[in-house]
Every structure is written in structure tokens, then in C-alpha cells.
Design an enzyme around this catalytic site. Structure first.
Site, PDB file in Angstrom:
ATOM      1  N   ASP A 120      75.212   8.976 -76.426  1.00  0.00           N
ATOM      2  CA  ASP A 120      76.043  10.170 -76.579  1.00  0.00           C
ATOM      3  C   ASP A 120      75.447  11.164 -77.585  1.00  0.00           C
ATOM      4  O   ASP A 120      75.110  10.793 -78.713  1.00  0.00           O
ATOM      5  CB  ASP A 120      77.430   9.732 -77.052  1.00  0.00           C
ATOM      6  CG  ASP A 120      78.523  10.726 -76.709  1.00  0.00           C
ATOM      7  OD1 ASP A 120      78.210  11.797 -76.180  1.00  0.00           O
ATOM      8  OD2 ASP A 120      79.691  10.418 -76.973  1.00  0.00           O
ATOM      9  N   CYS A 130      80.431  16.745 -73.399  1.00  0.00           N
ATOM     10  CA  CYS A 130      80.532  15.387 -72.848  1.00  0.00           C
ATOM     11  C   CYS A 130      81.244  15.273 -71.502  1.00  0.00           C
ATOM     12  O   CYS A 130      80.680  14.753 -70.534  1.00  0.00           O
ATOM     13  CB  CYS A 130      81.234  14.481 -73.855  1.00  0.00           C
ATOM     14  SG  CYS A 130      80.365  14.292 -75.426  1.00  0.00           S
ATOM     15  N   HIS A 165      83.877  10.271 -70.220  1.00  0.00           N
ATOM     16  CA  HIS A 165      84.193  10.864 -71.520  1.00  0.00           C
ATOM     17  C   HIS A 165      85.231  10.038 -72.275  1.00  0.00           C
ATOM     18  O   HIS A 165      85.105   9.793 -73.481  1.00  0.00           O
ATOM     19  CB  HIS A 165      84.696  12.297 -71.327  1.00  0.00           C
ATOM     20  CG  HIS A 165      85.095  12.983 -72.593  1.00  0.00           C
ATOM     21  ND1 HIS A 165      84.267  13.064 -73.689  1.00  0.00           N
ATOM     22  CD2 HIS A 165      86.235  13.615 -72.945  1.00  0.00           C
ATOM     23  CE1 HIS A 165      84.872  13.723 -74.659  1.00  0.00           C
ATOM     24  NE2 HIS A 165      86.075  14.058 -74.243  1.00  0.00           N
ATOM     25  N   ASP A 208      73.761  12.623 -72.604  1.00  0.00           N
ATOM     26  CA  ASP A 208      74.600  13.474 -71.763  1.00  0.00           C
ATOM     27  C   ASP A 208      74.327  14.962 -71.959  1.00  0.00           C
ATOM     28  O   ASP A 208      74.710  15.781 -71.123  1.00  0.00           O
ATOM     29  CB  ASP A 208      76.088  13.159 -71.938  1.00  0.00           C
ATOM     30  CG  ASP A 208      76.547  13.162 -73.390  1.00  0.00           C
ATOM     31  OD1 ASP A 208      75.711  13.318 -74.297  1.00  0.00           O
ATOM     32  OD2 ASP A 208      77.761  12.988 -73.619  1.00  0.00           O
TER      33      ASP A 208
END
Length: 454
Positions: free
Chosen positions: A32, A72, A128, A304
Site C-alpha cells: 500500500d 487506494c 480498500h 496501488d
């Protein structure tokens, strides 16, 4: 005699046929908010990512991969559905995936593998909100553990050192005394490693989501200690960078970090979080290498979207500039990818769905709007003229060849030539010499997002 010949043929060809028909497993690792501050992408010379670098040395590295959205939720929705954010309407973090009329009954990537004979399992942040699609997996494991927080902080200030009265957002950081073995990403990685020790009756699609370096940057102090702020070199920050972009202003986070002279501390916290994430990734990769699945598992490692660390006078993401759209992407296909290979050709994370179904010889989902990268994976010298488009509620941008063109819903435009301006310092949109290329890129962008951009 004919019977003996038939039996001989069956005995000696059956194992070969079995090997040919054996399907790949997939290990799908998301990190992430990871930008190009990795060793294999060279975004910062002082980063430490030995485990991801090792994987890169065994794989094909995409040095010019871009997200479908630089935040995200829509990025992950696009990856997992294979559908553009502008098509689905999922353009921000508050947009719920299944509230989209188009995605309400969409077959997501993991479900497509499940419907085609795979055992699917997941832990960590793939969607997410990890729990939102938990029923869509054969095995879904909840996240546990905690990162903790520093023991002390100054009165009136956040752990980061920013005054609470001026800023109370999630740009916060600090080293903690929580043992790494009790932190969420480490526990996620241990879970995935344990799964790889087991016996799967079917080929598997395993998705592992690593949360760091997403904010807040609370990780064990040992990772902060590797990056003394006074020894860190800052990225190039041009203080007049936004003057050629109508209406553009420094972000509130940048103004505060700059005001309180914390740019190196921000960088330390990000690099510490990246190093922690890398160690967690390494735990799983080591487990795979020792497992019975090592030679028949496709590994995909992706971020991402990117992240700003002062460039363009901002921190975080949510932009159409290179720092926010460029995403790490590594693909390893046993027996196919050449170790240590790289390609500068532009690709989109939207392409992952059709690529993986193609590599695993599954039927293609006709709703996918990306393209399969299989041909590029098999031969990274192949001719390639594809583009990558990134969209948010505010507009869209296209990266093609050496160019980036951006059009906001407000009508503001940007144009950058990456051949001479990799940091996107010089907006060429008002220069009549570039009108033709601007119009060409605008037309392609308009066609792709399916609405007028006049």
C-alpha cells in the site's frame, strides 16, 4: 503388438501431458502507498528493499507502470474488476464498489479464478476495506496485531512533531516498541507463509495485502534507526514548480512540513515503513522458495499507486503527476520471465486482470478494459504502443510514449515531455509548438474515458 505400442506411448507421454496441463498458482502481493523508493526502481538511493530487489532479480520489472487512480479505493477496484474508474464511477475513497451499477454483480479477479477451478485465499489489504469482500474468497483471514505508537510526545504536538493546533490529519509517524512479530503486516506475512506449507488440492490464487507504507507511519523503532534524518538526501523540490499550472497550490501538508523543517523526518518515516514492508514481503517469498510450489507459482508484486515526498510541493497522493501515478510492478512467471529483465514500456495496473487470466490459460472476462501483458512478458522487446490512463473525480491524465497530458474537469490542462523533463517541471500546454501532440493525446484520452473532455 499394437497394444504394447499404445501402452508404451501412454506411459511415456502421460507425464508430459500432465505437466503441460498443470496450471500455475498465483501469489498476488499488494504493498500500500509504495512509490518508486525501492532499490529495483531507484527512486531514492538510500532506501533499503533487499527482498523486493531479490524478487526483481528473478523477474520482469515494469519501470513504467501506472495506476488507474492515484488513491487506494478506485485503484484497487479497477485492478480487481478490470474496469476503468471512469466506466465504473468508482473514482474516490468514499465510493463503494458494489454501489456501482456496473460493479454490483461484477466478477472480480479472485472470483474469476474461483469460478475457473482455483482455491482463493486472502489476508490484508487487497480491496480498500479488506472485510468488504470477505465472502468472495474460499478462505479469508482477518487482520490482527497492532503497530503501537511512540511512548512520548511533546505537549501540543503530534508524534510527528507537527503542532496539533495546526494539523490533526494522518500524516503522523514515529518509532514504536511493539515487537515486529506482533505487528499486522508481519502477522499477515506469517499467515501467508504458513499457507504455503500446506497441501492444496487445487491450484491457488493467494492475495496478500501489506499495509505499510500507508499512513500513519508507526513501525518498530529498529526501522527508524536505519535512516538517521541528518544523513538523508531529499528529493528535488522546486519551490516555484506550480507557477505554470493554473490554480495549483502547495498542499497543506507540504506547507506545514516545510514551515516546521521536518522534510527529512518525513523521509525517514517513509523509508522506515518501506523497509519494514520489505521485510514482511521477504518472509513470504522465502516461504514460497522453500515450498513445493516454488517452480509453479506466478508472483506479482504491485503498489496501488505512487506517493509524493515533497515533489510538486505536496505529500500524499491524489494527483495526476508522475510521483502519484507511477506504481511498482514485478511479475515472475516460472519458465517464462528472464531473471533480471526490465521494460520501460508503459503499462497500466488495469492490465493485471486480463494478464493473469491469460498466463493461467483461463477464459478471458470480456468486461475487462485492460489488455493482457502476456506478449510483453514473453518478449519485453516486442513493439508496444499502449498508454496508461489515471483518473479521479477531478479529471484524467494519460501517459503515452514520452508524454503526459492531463485535463481537469475545470478545463485546466498540463503537458510534459518526459524525454527532456522527467520531473515534470515545465508545463508545455501553452506552447503552440506542442499543440498537435496535445490534441492527439486529448483525443485518445477522451476516447478512453468515454466522455467529452471539452
Amino acid at each position: 503388438m499394437k497394444l504394447y505400442i499404445t501402452l508404451f506411448f501412454m506411459l511415456y507421454t502421460f507425464p508430459v501431458l500432465q505437466a503441460q496441463e498443470k496450471q500455475y498458482n498465483v501469489l498476488f502481493i499488494a504493498v500500500d502507498d509504495l512509490n518508486d523508493y525501492t532499490g529495483f526502481l531507484g527512486g531514492h538511493p538510500q532506501t533499503k528493499t533487499p527482498n523486493m530487489d531479490k524478487l526483481a532479480g528473478q523477474s520482469l520489472v515494469f519501470t513504467n507502470a501506472h495506476c488507474a487512480a492515484s488513491v487506494c479505493n478506485p485503484s484497487r477496484a479497477a485492478i480487481m474488476s478490470g474496469i476503468r474508474p471512469t466506466t465504473s464511477g468508482i473514482l474516490g475513497n468514499k465510493d463503494k464498489i458494489r454501489s456501482s451499477a456496473l460493479l454490483k454483480d461484477a466478477v472480480m479477479l479472485n472470483q474469476w479464478f474461483q469460478e475457473n477451478g482455483y482455491f482463493t485465499l486472502s489476508r490484508g489489504k487487497i480491496y480498500h476495506t479488506p472485510i468488504v469482500e470477505k465472502e468472495a474468497w474460499d478462505l479469508w483471514s482477518p487482520v490482527s496485531g497492532n503497530y503501537g505508537k511512540p511512548k512520548t510526545k511533546e505537549a501540543g504536538k503530534e508524534f510527528s512533531g507537527l503542532p496539533t493546533a495546526e494539523y490533526s490529519g494522518n500524516l503522523n509517524w514515529g518509532g514504536t516498541d511493539v515487537p515486529k512479530a506482533q505487528t499486522p503486516d508481519y502477522l499477515n506475512a506469517e499467515w501467508a507463509s504458513k499457507q504455503l506449507e500446506g497441501d492444496f488440492e487445487k491450484p491457488f490464487f493467494m492475495a496478500l495485502g501489506i499495509f505499510r507504507p500507508h499512513l500513519s507511519w508507526f513501525v518498530p523503532q529498529e526501522y527508524f534507526d536505519k535512516f538517521p534524518p541528518e544523513k538523508l538526501g531529499l528529493p528535488t523540490i522546486k519551490m516555484d514548480d506550480l507557477e505554470d499550472i493554473e490554480g495549483a497550490k502547495p498542499s497543506k501538508e507540504f506547507k506545514l512540513v516545510n514551515k516546521h523543517h521536518l522534510k527529512k523526518e518525513v523521509l525517514q518515516a517513509y523509508l522506515a515503513s518501506v523497509n519494514y514492508a520489505d521485510e514482511c514481503v521477504g518472509l513470504v517469498l522465502d516461504a514460497l522458495a522453500k515450498s513445493r510450489y516454488a517452480d509453479n507459482t506466478i508472483v506479482v508484486l504491485w503498489g496501488d499507486h505512487g506517493w509524493h515526498l515533497g515533489e510538486k510541493l505536496r505529500y500524499k497522493k491524489f494527483t495526476f503527476w508522475e510521483e502519484a501515478t507511477k506504481s511498482p510492478l514485478i511479475i515472475k512467471v516460472p519458465g517464462v520471465t528472464k531473471p533480471g529483465s526490465r521494460t520501460e514500456k508503459i503499462v497500466s495496473l488495469l492490465d493485471l486482470y486480463p494478464t493473469l487470466t491469460d498466463l493461467c490459460n483461463l477464459p478471458q472476462n470480456k468486461s475487462n478494459e485492460g489488455i493482457s501483458l502476456k506478449e510483453l512478458i514473453q518478449n519485453n522487446e516486442v513493439a508496444w504502443k499502449h498508454s496508461a490512463i489515471t483518473s479521479l473525480h477531478e479529471g484524467s491524465t494519460i501517459r503515452k510514449d514520452n508524454w503526459r497530458y492531463t485535463l481537469y474537469n475545470s478545463g485546466v490542462e498540463e503537458l510534459y515531455n518526459h524525454e527532456s523533463d522527467v520531473l515534470e517541471h515545465h508545463n508545455l500546454v501553452a506552447d503552440p509548438a506542442y499543440k498537435s501532440i496535445k490534441n492527439k493525446l486529448k483525443k485518445e484520452l477522451q476516447s478512453a474515458v468515454g466522455k467529452s473532455l471539452e
